[in-house]
Design a protein around this motif. Structure first.
Motif, PDB file in Angstrom:
ATOM      1  N   PHE A   1      30.241  -0.731  38.569  1.00  0.00           N
ATOM      2  CA  PHE A   1      30.829   0.291  37.693  1.00  0.00           C
ATOM      3  C   PHE A   1      30.255   1.662  38.038  1.00  0.00           C
ATOM      4  CE2 PHE A   1      30.069   2.803  33.816  1.00  0.00           C
ATOM      5  CZ  PHE A   1      31.373   3.066  33.435  1.00  0.00           C
ATOM      6  N   ASP A   2      28.948   1.729  38.313  1.00  0.00           N
ATOM      7  CA  ASP A   2      28.325   2.998  38.684  1.00  0.00           C
ATOM      8  C   ASP A   2      28.965   3.581  39.944  1.00  0.00           C
ATOM      9  OD1 ASP A   2      26.620   2.779  36.565  1.00  0.00           O
ATOM     10  OD2 ASP A   2      24.920   2.054  37.731  1.00  0.00           O
TER      11      ASP A   2
ATOM     12  N   HIS B   1      31.873   2.727  41.661  1.00  0.00           N
ATOM     13  CA  HIS B   1      33.322   2.866  41.825  1.00  0.00           C
ATOM     14  C   HIS B   1      34.012   3.620  40.697  1.00  0.00           C
ATOM     15  CE1 HIS B   1      32.936   0.212  45.231  1.00  0.00           C
ATOM     16  NE2 HIS B   1      32.451  -0.764  44.474  1.00  0.00           N
ATOM     17  N   VAL B   2      33.381   3.687  39.530  1.00  0.00           N
ATOM     18  CA  VAL B   2      34.032   4.348  38.393  1.00  0.00           C
ATOM     19  C   VAL B   2      33.241   5.560  37.917  1.00  0.00           C
ATOM     20  CG1 VAL B   2      34.873   4.047  36.023  1.00  0.00           C
ATOM     21  CG2 VAL B   2      35.036   2.153  37.656  1.00  0.00           C
ATOM     22  N   LEU B   3      31.950   5.353  37.663  1.00  0.00           N
ATOM     23  CA  LEU B   3      31.156   6.419  37.059  1.00  0.00           C
ATOM     24  C   LEU B   3      30.850   7.551  38.041  1.00  0.00           C
ATOM     25  CD1 LEU B   3      29.798   7.177  34.400  1.00  0.00           C
ATOM     26  CD2 LEU B   3      27.725   6.030  35.201  1.00  0.00           C
TER      27      LEU B   3
ATOM     28  N   LEU C   1      33.492  10.205  38.563  1.00  0.00           N
ATOM     29  CA  LEU C   1      33.701  11.051  37.379  1.00  0.00           C
ATOM     30  C   LEU C   1      32.589  12.082  37.217  1.00  0.00           C
ATOM     31  CD1 LEU C   1      34.869   8.380  34.764  1.00  0.00           C
ATOM     32  CD2 LEU C   1      36.238  10.248  35.706  1.00  0.00           C
TER      33      LEU C   1
ATOM     34  N   GLU D   1      38.402  11.166  29.991  1.00  0.00           N
ATOM     35  CA  GLU D   1      38.435   9.969  30.827  1.00  0.00           C
ATOM     36  C   GLU D   1      37.080   9.277  30.844  1.00  0.00           C
ATOM     37  OE1 GLU D   1      39.772   6.965  33.445  1.00  0.00           O
ATOM     38  OE2 GLU D   1      40.742   8.304  31.995  1.00  0.00           O
ATOM     39  N   LEU D   2      36.002  10.067  30.902  1.00  0.00           N
ATOM     40  CA  LEU D   2      34.659   9.492  30.872  1.00  0.00           C
ATOM     41  C   LEU D   2      34.433   8.755  29.552  1.00  0.00           C
ATOM     42  CD1 LEU D   2      31.855   9.256  32.211  1.00  0.00           C
ATOM     43  CD2 LEU D   2      31.250  11.413  31.084  1.00  0.00           C
TER      44      LEU D   2
ATOM     45  N   VAL E   1      36.349   5.320  29.627  1.00  0.00           N
ATOM     46  CA  VAL E   1      35.766   4.232  30.414  1.00  0.00           C
ATOM     47  C   VAL E   1      34.444   3.757  29.794  1.00  0.00           C
ATOM     48  CG1 VAL E   1      36.907   4.985  32.528  1.00  0.00           C
ATOM     49  CG2 VAL E   1      34.601   5.814  32.019  1.00  0.00           C
TER      50      VAL E   1
ATOM     51  N   GLN F   1      33.161   0.029  28.272  1.00  0.00           N
ATOM     52  CA  GLN F   1      31.925  -0.655  28.634  1.00  0.00           C
ATOM     53  C   GLN F   1      31.103  -1.056  27.413  1.00  0.00           C
ATOM     54  OE1 GLN F   1      30.479  -1.183  32.126  1.00  0.00           O
ATOM     55  NE2 GLN F   1      32.711  -1.255  32.173  1.00  0.00           N
TER      56      GLN F   1
END
Length: 483
Positions: free
Chosen positions: A234-235, A237-239, A242, A252-253, A256, A260
Protein backbone atom coordinates in the motif's frame (compact mmCIF):
# COMPACT_ATOMS: atom_id res chain seq x y z
CA UNK A 1 3.35 -20.25 27.89
CA UNK A 2 1.78 -22.22 30.72
CA UNK A 3 0.82 -25.88 30.46
CA UNK A 4 -2.92 -25.21 30.42
CA UNK A 5 -2.56 -22.45 27.82
CA UNK A 6 -0.56 -24.79 25.59
CA UNK A 7 -3.26 -27.44 26.04
CA UNK A 8 -5.97 -24.91 25.18
CA UNK A 9 -4.11 -23.91 22.00
CA UNK A 10 -3.78 -27.54 20.95
CA UNK A 11 -7.46 -28.14 21.66
CA UNK A 12 -8.42 -25.00 19.71
CA UNK A 13 -6.52 -26.25 16.66
CA UNK A 14 -8.00 -29.74 16.94
CA UNK A 15 -11.58 -28.49 17.32
CA UNK A 16 -11.29 -25.54 14.95
CA UNK A 17 -12.53 -22.96 17.46
CA UNK A 18 -11.04 -20.75 20.15
CA UNK A 19 -10.95 -22.02 23.72
CA UNK A 20 -11.65 -19.93 26.84
CA UNK A 21 -8.78 -19.04 29.14
CA UNK A 22 -11.10 -17.27 31.56
CA UNK A 23 -14.64 -17.65 32.80
CA UNK A 24 -15.04 -13.96 33.63
CA UNK A 25 -13.89 -10.65 32.17
CA UNK A 26 -10.84 -9.38 34.01
CA UNK A 27 -10.95 -5.80 32.73
CA UNK A 28 -13.38 -2.96 33.24
CA UNK A 29 -15.26 -2.21 30.02
CA UNK A 30 -16.59 1.31 29.83
CA UNK A 31 -20.09 2.07 28.60
CA UNK A 32 -18.63 4.86 26.45
CA UNK A 33 -15.07 3.95 25.49
CA UNK A 34 -13.05 5.86 22.92
CA UNK A 35 -11.51 3.71 20.20
CA UNK A 36 -8.36 5.18 18.64
CA UNK A 37 -6.58 3.67 15.64
CA UNK A 38 -3.33 5.48 14.80
CA UNK A 39 -1.47 5.14 11.50
CA UNK A 40 2.15 6.21 11.05
CA UNK A 41 4.21 6.83 7.95
CA UNK A 42 6.76 4.13 7.20
CA UNK A 43 10.39 5.19 7.45
CA UNK A 44 9.67 8.26 9.57
CA UNK A 45 10.08 8.31 13.35
CA UNK A 46 6.61 8.69 14.84
CA UNK A 47 5.32 10.71 11.87
CA UNK A 48 1.50 10.47 12.09
CA UNK A 49 -0.28 9.71 8.88
CA UNK A 50 -3.86 9.35 10.09
CA UNK A 51 -6.05 8.37 12.99
CA UNK A 52 -9.59 7.11 13.26
CA UNK A 53 -11.18 7.83 16.61
CA UNK A 54 -14.45 8.30 18.42
CA UNK A 55 -17.03 6.88 20.80
CA UNK A 56 -19.74 6.21 18.20
CA UNK A 57 -19.15 2.95 16.33
CA UNK A 58 -21.27 4.13 13.39
CA UNK A 59 -19.66 7.56 12.99
CA UNK A 60 -15.87 7.46 13.39
CA UNK A 61 -13.84 10.64 12.96
CA UNK A 62 -10.97 10.36 10.49
CA UNK A 63 -8.01 12.71 10.85
CA UNK A 64 -5.48 12.79 8.00
CA UNK A 65 -2.05 14.40 7.71
CA UNK A 66 -1.78 15.68 4.15
CA UNK A 67 2.02 15.73 4.29
CA UNK A 68 3.52 13.83 7.27
CA UNK A 69 6.98 15.33 6.68
CA UNK A 70 5.59 18.85 7.09
CA UNK A 71 5.86 20.11 10.68
CA UNK A 72 2.84 22.41 10.39
CA UNK A 73 0.68 19.59 9.05
CA UNK A 74 1.74 17.26 11.88
CA UNK A 75 0.89 19.75 14.60
CA UNK A 76 -2.37 20.66 12.94
CA UNK A 77 -3.19 16.95 13.15
CA UNK A 78 -2.15 16.99 16.83
CA UNK A 79 -4.45 19.95 17.50
CA UNK A 80 -7.37 18.18 15.81
CA UNK A 81 -6.67 14.99 17.77
CA UNK A 82 -6.43 17.04 20.96
CA UNK A 83 -9.87 18.47 20.32
CA UNK A 84 -11.28 14.93 20.26
CA UNK A 85 -9.36 13.42 23.16
CA UNK A 86 -9.28 16.37 25.54
CA UNK A 87 -13.01 16.90 25.15
CA UNK A 88 -13.60 13.21 25.85
CA UNK A 89 -11.34 12.96 28.91
CA UNK A 90 -12.76 16.18 30.30
CA UNK A 91 -16.33 14.93 30.10
CA UNK A 92 -15.93 12.86 33.29
CA UNK A 93 -15.13 15.72 35.66
CA UNK A 94 -18.70 16.72 36.41
CA UNK A 95 -19.42 14.60 39.48
CA UNK A 96 -17.29 13.62 42.46
CA UNK A 97 -17.74 11.28 45.40
CA UNK A 98 -16.31 11.28 48.90
CA UNK A 99 -13.95 8.46 49.87
CA UNK A 100 -13.12 7.79 53.50
CA UNK A 101 -9.41 7.77 54.37
CA UNK A 102 -7.35 7.41 57.53
CA UNK A 103 -9.83 4.88 58.93
CA UNK A 104 -12.76 7.20 58.47
CA UNK A 105 -11.18 10.22 60.15
CA UNK A 106 -10.93 12.14 56.89
CA UNK A 107 -12.29 12.12 53.35
CA UNK A 108 -10.93 12.76 49.89
CA UNK A 109 -12.78 13.23 46.64
CA UNK A 110 -12.52 11.53 43.29
CA UNK A 111 -14.55 11.57 40.11
CA UNK A 112 -17.34 9.03 39.82
CA UNK A 113 -16.13 7.94 36.38
CA UNK A 114 -13.03 8.05 34.20
CA UNK A 115 -12.20 7.79 30.49
CA UNK A 116 -11.10 4.62 28.74
CA UNK A 117 -9.09 4.45 25.51
CA UNK A 118 -8.77 1.37 23.28
CA UNK A 119 -6.12 0.84 20.61
CA UNK A 120 -5.75 -2.29 18.44
CA UNK A 121 -2.36 -3.54 19.62
CA UNK A 122 0.76 -2.77 21.70
CA UNK A 123 2.12 -0.80 18.75
CA UNK A 124 -0.74 1.63 19.23
CA UNK A 125 0.27 2.11 22.87
CA UNK A 126 3.89 2.75 21.83
CA UNK A 127 2.72 5.27 19.23
CA UNK A 128 0.74 7.20 21.85
CA UNK A 129 3.72 7.17 24.22
CA UNK A 130 6.09 8.54 21.58
CA UNK A 131 3.58 11.04 20.26
CA UNK A 132 2.93 12.23 23.80
CA UNK A 133 6.66 12.70 24.39
CA UNK A 134 7.01 14.67 21.13
CA UNK A 135 4.15 17.05 21.95
CA UNK A 136 4.00 17.65 25.71
CA UNK A 137 7.03 19.94 25.80
CA UNK A 138 6.08 22.05 22.77
CA UNK A 139 5.95 25.78 23.31
CA UNK A 140 2.79 27.76 22.67
CA UNK A 141 4.81 30.94 22.10
CA UNK A 142 7.65 32.01 19.86
CA UNK A 143 8.74 31.10 16.35
CA UNK A 144 7.65 27.46 16.49
CA UNK A 145 4.54 27.92 18.58
CA UNK A 146 1.85 25.26 18.53
CA UNK A 147 -1.80 25.51 19.61
CA UNK A 148 -2.27 25.33 23.39
CA UNK A 149 -4.13 22.04 23.03
CA UNK A 150 -1.04 20.26 21.62
CA UNK A 151 1.10 20.11 24.80
CA UNK A 152 -2.03 19.30 26.80
CA UNK A 153 -2.68 16.38 24.44
CA UNK A 154 0.91 15.23 24.99
CA UNK A 155 0.46 15.19 28.75
CA UNK A 156 -2.76 13.19 28.48
CA UNK A 157 -1.23 10.69 26.05
CA UNK A 158 1.73 10.25 28.40
CA UNK A 159 -0.65 9.71 31.31
CA UNK A 160 -2.52 7.00 29.41
CA UNK A 161 0.67 5.35 28.13
CA UNK A 162 2.09 5.22 31.66
CA UNK A 163 -1.14 3.72 32.98
CA UNK A 164 -0.97 1.00 30.32
CA UNK A 165 2.19 -0.30 32.01
CA UNK A 166 0.31 -0.92 35.27
CA UNK A 167 -1.03 -4.51 35.39
CA UNK A 168 -4.79 -4.46 35.90
CA UNK A 169 -5.26 -0.84 34.84
CA UNK A 170 -8.07 -0.25 32.34
CA UNK A 171 -7.50 3.38 31.33
CA UNK A 172 -5.68 2.42 28.11
CA UNK A 173 -6.18 -1.09 26.76
CA UNK A 174 -5.11 -2.75 23.54
CA UNK A 175 -7.32 -5.22 21.74
CA UNK A 176 -4.99 -8.13 21.00
CA UNK A 177 -3.56 -8.47 24.51
CA UNK A 178 -6.95 -8.18 26.18
CA UNK A 179 -8.53 -10.75 23.88
CA UNK A 180 -5.56 -13.12 24.15
CA UNK A 181 -5.79 -13.10 27.94
CA UNK A 182 -9.37 -14.40 27.72
CA UNK A 183 -9.21 -16.85 24.77
CA UNK A 184 -6.69 -19.21 23.23
CA UNK A 185 -6.49 -19.80 19.49
CA UNK A 186 -4.92 -22.57 17.47
CA UNK A 187 -2.30 -20.29 15.97
CA UNK A 188 0.99 -18.89 17.26
CA UNK A 189 1.33 -15.90 19.56
CA UNK A 190 2.91 -13.97 16.70
CA UNK A 191 -0.21 -14.57 14.60
CA UNK A 192 -2.41 -13.57 17.52
CA UNK A 193 -0.66 -10.19 17.50
CA UNK A 194 -2.57 -9.38 14.31
CA UNK A 195 -6.05 -8.27 15.35
CA UNK A 196 -7.78 -9.53 12.19
CA UNK A 197 -6.23 -13.00 12.47
CA UNK A 198 -7.14 -13.18 16.15
CA UNK A 199 -10.72 -12.11 15.49
CA UNK A 200 -10.86 -14.70 12.71
CA UNK A 201 -10.61 -17.32 15.45
CA UNK A 202 -12.87 -15.60 17.96
CA UNK A 203 -15.60 -14.36 15.64
CA UNK A 204 -15.26 -15.78 12.09
CA UNK A 205 -17.61 -14.50 9.39
CA UNK A 206 -20.76 -16.52 8.90
CA UNK A 207 -20.09 -19.51 6.65
CA UNK A 208 -16.30 -19.44 7.16
CA UNK A 209 -14.14 -21.70 9.28
CA UNK A 210 -11.61 -20.16 11.64
CA UNK A 211 -8.84 -21.37 9.34
CA UNK A 212 -10.39 -19.62 6.34
CA UNK A 213 -10.96 -16.45 8.35
CA UNK A 214 -7.40 -16.40 9.68
CA UNK A 215 -6.00 -17.02 6.19
CA UNK A 216 -8.04 -14.14 4.76
CA UNK A 217 -6.71 -11.92 7.53
CA UNK A 218 -3.16 -12.55 6.29
CA UNK A 219 -3.97 -10.85 2.96
CA UNK A 220 -3.48 -7.07 3.40
CA UNK A 221 -5.55 -6.45 0.27
CA UNK A 222 -8.55 -8.01 2.04
CA UNK A 223 -7.74 -6.96 5.60
CA UNK A 224 -5.38 -3.98 5.97
CA UNK A 225 -2.99 -3.94 8.95
CA UNK A 226 -4.35 -2.60 12.23
CA UNK A 227 -1.58 -0.01 12.45
CA UNK A 228 0.37 1.93 13.36
CA UNK A 229 2.56 0.31 10.70
CA UNK A 230 1.13 0.24 7.18
CA UNK A 231 1.28 -2.40 4.45
CA UNK A 232 4.45 -2.00 2.29
CA UNK A 233 2.53 -2.69 -0.92
CA UNK A 234 0.00 0.00 0.00
CA UNK A 235 2.88 2.38 0.81
CA UNK A 236 4.64 1.80 -2.52
CA UNK A 237 1.73 1.61 -4.93
CA UNK A 238 -0.95 3.84 -3.40
CA UNK A 239 0.41 6.12 -0.69
CA UNK A 240 3.75 7.14 -2.23
CA UNK A 241 2.24 8.55 -5.46
CA UNK A 242 -0.26 10.59 -3.44
CA UNK A 243 2.39 12.06 -1.13
CA UNK A 244 5.11 12.61 -3.72
CA UNK A 245 3.47 15.72 -5.15
CA UNK A 246 3.84 19.17 -3.61
CA UNK A 247 0.08 19.58 -3.20
CA UNK A 248 -1.45 16.18 -2.27
CA UNK A 249 -4.99 15.35 -3.29
CA UNK A 250 -6.45 15.45 0.23
CA UNK A 251 -9.92 14.07 -0.67
CA UNK A 252 -8.34 11.09 -2.45
CA UNK A 253 -5.85 10.56 0.37
CA UNK A 254 -8.72 10.64 2.86
CA UNK A 255 -10.67 8.12 0.81
CA UNK A 256 -7.85 5.56 0.61
CA UNK A 257 -6.91 5.95 4.27
CA UNK A 258 -10.51 5.50 5.32
CA UNK A 259 -10.50 2.24 3.40
CA UNK A 260 -7.39 1.15 5.31
CA UNK A 261 -8.67 2.09 8.76
CA UNK A 262 -12.38 1.27 8.67
CA UNK A 263 -11.94 -2.56 8.74
CA UNK A 264 -9.89 -2.30 11.94
CA UNK A 265 -12.44 0.12 13.41
CA UNK A 266 -15.20 -2.43 12.86
CA UNK A 267 -13.04 -5.24 14.29
CA UNK A 268 -12.38 -3.25 17.45
CA UNK A 269 -16.07 -2.78 18.18
CA UNK A 270 -16.75 -6.47 17.49
CA UNK A 271 -13.96 -7.28 19.98
CA UNK A 272 -15.60 -5.06 22.60
CA UNK A 273 -18.89 -6.88 21.99
CA UNK A 274 -17.20 -10.23 22.68
CA UNK A 275 -15.69 -8.96 25.90
CA UNK A 276 -18.94 -7.37 27.01
CA UNK A 277 -20.68 -10.74 26.76
CA UNK A 278 -18.44 -12.14 29.52
CA UNK A 279 -19.56 -11.72 33.14
CA UNK A 280 -17.29 -9.30 34.94
CA UNK A 281 -14.92 -10.51 37.66
CA UNK A 282 -15.79 -9.47 41.21
CA UNK A 283 -12.49 -7.62 41.78
CA UNK A 284 -12.57 -5.62 38.54
CA UNK A 285 -14.57 -2.80 40.12
CA UNK A 286 -11.92 -2.33 42.80
CA UNK A 287 -9.19 -1.93 40.19
CA UNK A 288 -11.34 0.58 38.30
CA UNK A 289 -11.61 2.55 41.56
CA UNK A 290 -7.82 2.79 41.46
CA UNK A 291 -7.98 4.03 37.87
CA UNK A 292 -10.49 6.67 38.90
CA UNK A 293 -8.11 7.72 41.67
CA UNK A 294 -5.27 8.08 39.17
CA UNK A 295 -7.45 10.04 36.74
CA UNK A 296 -8.70 12.35 39.51
CA UNK A 297 -5.16 13.01 40.73
CA UNK A 298 -3.95 13.84 37.22
CA UNK A 299 -6.83 16.23 36.58
CA UNK A 300 -6.01 17.96 39.87
CA UNK A 301 -2.35 18.19 38.84
CA UNK A 302 -3.34 19.89 35.58
CA UNK A 303 -5.69 22.30 37.34
CA UNK A 304 -2.99 23.27 39.82
CA UNK A 305 -0.53 24.05 37.01
CA UNK A 306 1.77 21.08 37.59
CA UNK A 307 4.69 20.59 35.20
CA UNK A 308 4.69 18.07 32.33
CA UNK A 309 5.89 14.57 33.05
CA UNK A 310 9.72 14.48 32.96
CA UNK A 311 11.56 13.18 29.94
CA UNK A 312 13.02 10.45 32.11
CA UNK A 313 12.68 9.40 35.74
CA UNK A 314 15.47 9.99 38.21
CA UNK A 315 17.00 7.01 40.01
CA UNK A 316 14.69 7.23 43.04
CA UNK A 317 11.53 7.85 40.97
CA UNK A 318 12.42 4.96 38.63
CA UNK A 319 13.00 2.57 41.54
CA UNK A 320 9.75 3.61 43.23
CA UNK A 321 7.84 3.18 39.97
CA UNK A 322 9.33 -0.28 39.43
CA UNK A 323 8.30 -1.25 42.97
CA UNK A 324 4.73 -0.08 42.33
CA UNK A 325 4.57 -2.01 39.05
CA UNK A 326 5.86 -5.19 40.69
CA UNK A 327 3.29 -4.91 43.48
CA UNK A 328 0.54 -4.24 40.93
CA UNK A 329 1.58 -7.28 38.89
CA UNK A 330 1.52 -9.54 41.96
CA UNK A 331 -1.82 -8.15 43.12
CA UNK A 332 -3.35 -8.51 39.66
CA UNK A 333 -2.21 -12.14 39.34
CA UNK A 334 -3.73 -12.99 42.71
CA UNK A 335 -7.00 -11.21 41.97
CA UNK A 336 -7.38 -12.94 38.60
CA UNK A 337 -6.87 -16.32 40.24
CA UNK A 338 -9.33 -15.54 43.04
CA UNK A 339 -11.95 -14.35 40.54
CA UNK A 340 -11.58 -17.16 38.03
CA UNK A 341 -11.41 -20.95 38.54
CA UNK A 342 -9.75 -21.38 35.13
CA UNK A 343 -6.90 -19.09 36.16
CA UNK A 344 -6.68 -20.77 39.56
CA UNK A 345 -6.38 -24.13 37.79
CA UNK A 346 -2.83 -23.15 36.78
CA UNK A 347 -1.90 -22.83 40.45
CA UNK A 348 -3.62 -26.09 41.34
CA UNK A 349 -1.62 -27.81 38.64
CA UNK A 350 1.57 -26.34 40.11
CA UNK A 351 0.63 -27.51 43.60
CA UNK A 352 0.42 -24.03 45.13
CA UNK A 353 -3.36 -24.39 45.41
CA UNK A 354 -5.56 -27.37 46.15
CA UNK A 355 -9.19 -28.17 46.80
CA UNK A 356 -10.01 -30.07 49.98
CA UNK A 357 -12.93 -31.19 52.14
CA UNK A 358 -13.15 -30.27 55.82
CA UNK A 359 -13.24 -33.44 57.93
CA UNK A 360 -12.77 -31.95 61.42
CA UNK A 361 -13.37 -28.46 62.82
CA UNK A 362 -12.85 -27.02 66.30
CA UNK A 363 -14.26 -23.50 66.04
CA UNK A 364 -13.92 -22.58 69.72
CA UNK A 365 -10.24 -23.43 70.19
CA UNK A 366 -8.35 -20.85 72.28
CA UNK A 367 -4.57 -20.47 72.18
CA UNK A 368 -3.41 -19.37 75.65
CA UNK A 369 0.31 -19.93 75.22
CA UNK A 370 1.03 -16.24 74.67
CA UNK A 371 0.67 -13.13 76.82
CA UNK A 372 -3.08 -13.20 76.32
CA UNK A 373 -5.49 -15.82 75.00
CA UNK A 374 -6.53 -15.57 71.36
CA UNK A 375 -9.09 -17.38 69.23
CA UNK A 376 -7.29 -19.89 67.01
CA UNK A 377 -9.69 -22.47 65.53
CA UNK A 378 -8.24 -25.54 63.84
CA UNK A 379 -9.62 -27.55 60.96
CA UNK A 380 -8.55 -30.76 59.26
CA UNK A 381 -8.91 -31.04 55.49
CA UNK A 382 -8.36 -33.95 53.11
CA UNK A 383 -7.45 -33.54 49.45
CA UNK A 384 -6.73 -35.82 46.51
CA UNK A 385 -4.67 -33.11 44.76
CA UNK A 386 -0.90 -32.58 45.01
CA UNK A 387 0.09 -30.56 48.10
CA UNK A 388 3.46 -28.85 47.80
CA UNK A 389 3.39 -26.79 50.98
CA UNK A 390 5.16 -27.46 54.25
CA UNK A 391 4.36 -26.88 57.91
CA UNK A 392 4.42 -23.18 58.72
CA UNK A 393 3.18 -22.06 55.33
CA UNK A 394 0.32 -19.53 55.23
CA UNK A 395 -2.68 -20.33 53.04
CA UNK A 396 -5.80 -18.35 52.16
CA UNK A 397 -9.13 -19.20 50.59
CA UNK A 398 -10.82 -16.98 47.97
CA UNK A 399 -14.06 -17.53 49.91
CA UNK A 400 -12.49 -15.93 53.01
CA UNK A 401 -9.63 -13.73 51.69
CA UNK A 402 -9.12 -11.92 55.02
CA UNK A 403 -8.53 -15.19 56.91
CA UNK A 404 -5.14 -16.90 57.17
CA UNK A 405 -4.72 -20.64 57.51
CA UNK A 406 -1.35 -21.69 58.94
CA UNK A 407 -0.25 -25.18 58.00
CA UNK A 408 0.41 -27.20 61.18
CA UNK A 409 1.09 -30.56 59.56
CA UNK A 410 0.85 -32.37 56.22
CA UNK A 411 0.26 -36.12 56.33
CA UNK A 412 -0.03 -38.52 53.40
CA UNK A 413 -2.91 -40.91 54.13
CA UNK A 414 -2.20 -43.08 51.10
CA UNK A 415 -1.03 -42.72 47.50
CA UNK A 416 -3.97 -40.52 46.53
CA UNK A 417 -5.04 -38.57 49.62
CA UNK A 418 -3.31 -36.05 51.88
CA UNK A 419 -4.45 -34.72 55.22
CA UNK A 420 -3.61 -31.13 56.19
CA UNK A 421 -4.10 -29.63 59.66
CA UNK A 422 -4.69 -25.86 59.62
CA UNK A 423 -4.86 -23.16 62.28
CA UNK A 424 -7.06 -20.17 61.44
CA UNK A 425 -6.59 -16.51 62.30
CA UNK A 426 -8.32 -13.32 61.20
CA UNK A 427 -11.69 -12.77 59.57
CA UNK A 428 -13.68 -14.12 62.55
CA UNK A 429 -14.58 -10.94 64.40
CA UNK A 430 -12.96 -9.32 67.43
CA UNK A 431 -14.50 -11.49 70.12
CA UNK A 432 -13.35 -14.81 71.59
CA UNK A 433 -16.22 -16.52 69.81
CA UNK A 434 -16.06 -16.85 66.01
CA UNK A 435 -18.83 -15.16 64.07
CA UNK A 436 -21.27 -17.57 62.39
CA UNK A 437 -19.96 -18.86 59.07
CA UNK A 438 -16.44 -17.50 59.59
CA UNK A 439 -15.01 -20.95 60.41
CA UNK A 440 -15.42 -23.67 57.74
CA UNK A 441 -17.73 -26.47 58.80
CA UNK A 442 -17.29 -30.23 58.41
CA UNK A 443 -18.20 -31.26 54.88
CA UNK A 444 -17.44 -27.85 53.37
CA UNK A 445 -15.28 -27.88 50.26
CA UNK A 446 -12.44 -25.33 50.37
CA UNK A 447 -9.98 -24.00 47.85
CA UNK A 448 -6.71 -23.18 49.60
CA UNK A 449 -3.71 -21.45 48.09
CA UNK A 450 -0.44 -19.75 48.94
CA UNK A 451 -1.67 -16.71 46.99
CA UNK A 452 -2.74 -13.81 49.16
CA UNK A 453 -4.39 -10.42 48.72
CA UNK A 454 -2.73 -9.10 51.86
CA UNK A 455 -1.38 -5.57 51.70
CA UNK A 456 2.16 -5.37 50.36
CA UNK A 457 4.03 -2.26 51.54
CA UNK A 458 6.11 -0.43 48.99
CA UNK A 459 9.85 -0.24 49.18
CA UNK A 460 11.65 2.34 51.27
CA UNK A 461 13.48 4.85 49.08
CA UNK A 462 15.51 7.96 49.89
CA UNK A 463 14.39 11.44 48.96
CA UNK A 464 15.57 12.49 45.48
CA UNK A 465 18.13 14.89 47.01
CA UNK A 466 19.59 11.92 48.88
CA UNK A 467 20.20 9.82 45.75
CA UNK A 468 23.49 7.95 46.34
CA UNK A 469 26.48 8.62 44.08
CA UNK A 470 26.25 5.03 42.81
CA UNK A 471 23.00 6.04 41.08
CA UNK A 472 24.09 9.40 39.74
CA UNK A 473 23.76 11.48 42.88
CA UNK A 474 21.05 14.10 43.48
CA UNK A 475 19.29 15.18 40.26
CA UNK A 476 20.53 18.39 38.69
CA UNK A 477 17.91 21.17 38.53
CA UNK A 478 16.26 21.39 35.08
CA UNK A 479 17.45 24.97 34.60
CA UNK A 480 21.07 23.72 34.74
CA UNK A 481 20.77 20.35 32.98
CA UNK A 482 18.56 21.55 30.12
CA UNK A 483 19.23 24.64 28.04
Amino acid sequence: MSTLTALARAQAFAEGRAQPLATVRHVHLHERPMVLIPYAMAGEANAPLAAMAGTDRDNPVLLVVAQPRNRDHRFRFAADLAELIVEYVGSFTGTTEAVAVDRGRDVRYRFTDAPQLWVPNPGGVDFLRLFGRSTRFRSTEGEYAVPAAVPLLGRWLTFFANSAEVPGSALLLNGVQTLSSHWATGQSSAEDAQLAALMGWLDPPRGSTVFEAAAAAEDPALTPPAGPATDPAFDNHVLAPLLSVADPDVPELTRVLRGQLRPTWDLMWRALDLLRNLPVGSRVAGRWDGDRDAYSAFVQNLEEGGPPQPRRDGAVAAAARLSRLENAATRYAVQRAFDDPLVMAEHRLAGTAFEAVVTLAKADRIDDTGKRPVLRPRIMVVTAEPVRVEAGAALTSPARPSQKAKVISVTALDETKTEVLLELSGGMGRKMVAEPGSVPEVGERLLLTTLSEAYRPGGAFPDPDQTPWTHGGPPVPPSISEP
